[in-house]
Design a protein around this motif. Sequence first.
Motif, short mmCIF file in Angstrom:
data_model
loop_
_atom_site.label_atom_id
_atom_site.label_comp_id
_atom_site.label_asym_id
_atom_site.label_seq_id
_atom_site.Cartn_x
_atom_site.Cartn_y
_atom_site.Cartn_z
N VAL A 74 7.05 -2.19 9.42
CA VAL A 74 6.45 -1.29 8.41
C VAL A 74 6.91 0.14 8.67
N ILE A 75 6.84 0.56 9.94
CA ILE A 75 7.26 1.92 10.30
C ILE A 75 8.78 2.08 10.08
N GLU A 76 9.52 1.05 10.45
CA GLU A 76 10.98 1.14 10.29
C GLU A 76 11.35 1.24 8.81
N GLU A 77 10.71 0.41 7.98
CA GLU A 77 11.05 0.43 6.54
C GLU A 77 10.64 1.74 5.89
N ALA A 78 9.46 2.25 6.29
CA ALA A 78 9.00 3.53 5.72
C ALA A 78 9.96 4.65 6.13
N GLY A 79 10.48 4.53 7.35
CA GLY A 79 11.40 5.56 7.87
C GLY A 79 12.70 5.66 7.12
N THR A 80 13.00 4.65 6.30
CA THR A 80 14.25 4.73 5.53
C THR A 80 14.09 5.68 4.34
N PRO A 124 6.31 12.11 0.99
CA PRO A 124 5.38 12.68 1.97
C PRO A 124 5.88 12.46 3.39
N ARG A 125 5.20 13.10 4.35
CA ARG A 125 5.41 12.76 5.75
C ARG A 125 4.37 11.69 6.10
N LEU A 126 4.83 10.63 6.73
CA LEU A 126 3.91 9.56 7.13
C LEU A 126 3.51 9.78 8.58
N MET A 156 11.05 8.13 4.18
CA MET A 156 10.23 9.33 4.45
C MET A 156 10.24 9.61 5.96
N ARG A 157 9.89 10.85 6.31
CA ARG A 157 9.80 11.20 7.73
C ARG A 157 8.54 10.55 8.28
N ALA A 212 0.84 -1.22 0.00
CA ALA A 212 0.00 0.00 0.00
C ALA A 212 0.87 1.25 0.00
N LEU A 213 1.88 1.28 0.84
CA LEU A 213 2.74 2.47 0.92
C LEU A 213 3.57 2.63 -0.34
#
Length: 247
Positions: A122-128, A82-84, A130-131, A69-70
């Motif tokens: 999920v949060i860790e991977e997105a953090g690589t 974007p900022r998540l 986006m903020r 989805a992300l």
Amino acid sequence: MRIDVITIFPEYLEPLGVSLLGKAQERGLLQVHVHDLREWTTDAHRTVDDTPYGGGPGMVMKPEPWGRALDTVAPPDAVPQPRLIVPTPSGRLFTQEVAIELAKEPWLVFACGRYEGIDRRVIEEAGTRMRVDELSIGDYVLAGGEVAVLVIVEAVGRLLPGVLGNADSVADDSFAPGPMANLLEGPVYTKPANWRGREVPPILLSGHHAQIARWRRDQALRRTAERRPDLIERLDPALLDEHDRAL
Ligand SMILES: Nc1cc(-c2ccc3cc[nH]c3c2)n[nH]1
């Protein structure tokens, strides 16, 4: 501003199309896109959750649907990213100051958790790429992130230029910079002047604008001292005159 929301309950976000924010969308001041996380499931049952590693109650949201989805909603090659925003009881407290900060962003993506939350990876991977801001709207526990998204989007959306009419300027917000900064709203009145035997405070009918402003500030200071002494502690002493200190 563009806002994307990923949720398993898209209908929860329908209020974003009503009233102030609905009109802001019609006027092109805000674009809101709501996505059903189940669109990114691959099994017949459209499964988004599974049992927690390490045991314990409840279920955890699976990482695979969130990852897909992300990747679709916020493609890794998009510039800017974007900022998540991930609502969670364990997040940074969402305040007017945070709303002002988020209102400056061109693109926000919200991830609505359910069950016991979203797999941490999920949060860790997105953090690589986006903020990521994990935000709490208060010290109470909801059943999911959707209501928190409604709160955050309303608080941020009303700050966007042109969204509020001149009559409702954000400059008068109780948490906006200026003489009423960090004070609670005082009492408000409208017609009739006498309702069920209760009179409107005469000062408000006097036409003496400086005295009315003083009275309103006194009311706000008193209410803040009574209901939120913690905010009084944070007031800049330089903003308090001898009249204020005498209250
Ligand atoms: N401030 C606050 C946020 C939440 C919240 C946010 C997301 C989820 C997902 C499952 N339960 C949740 C609860 N409760 N309270």
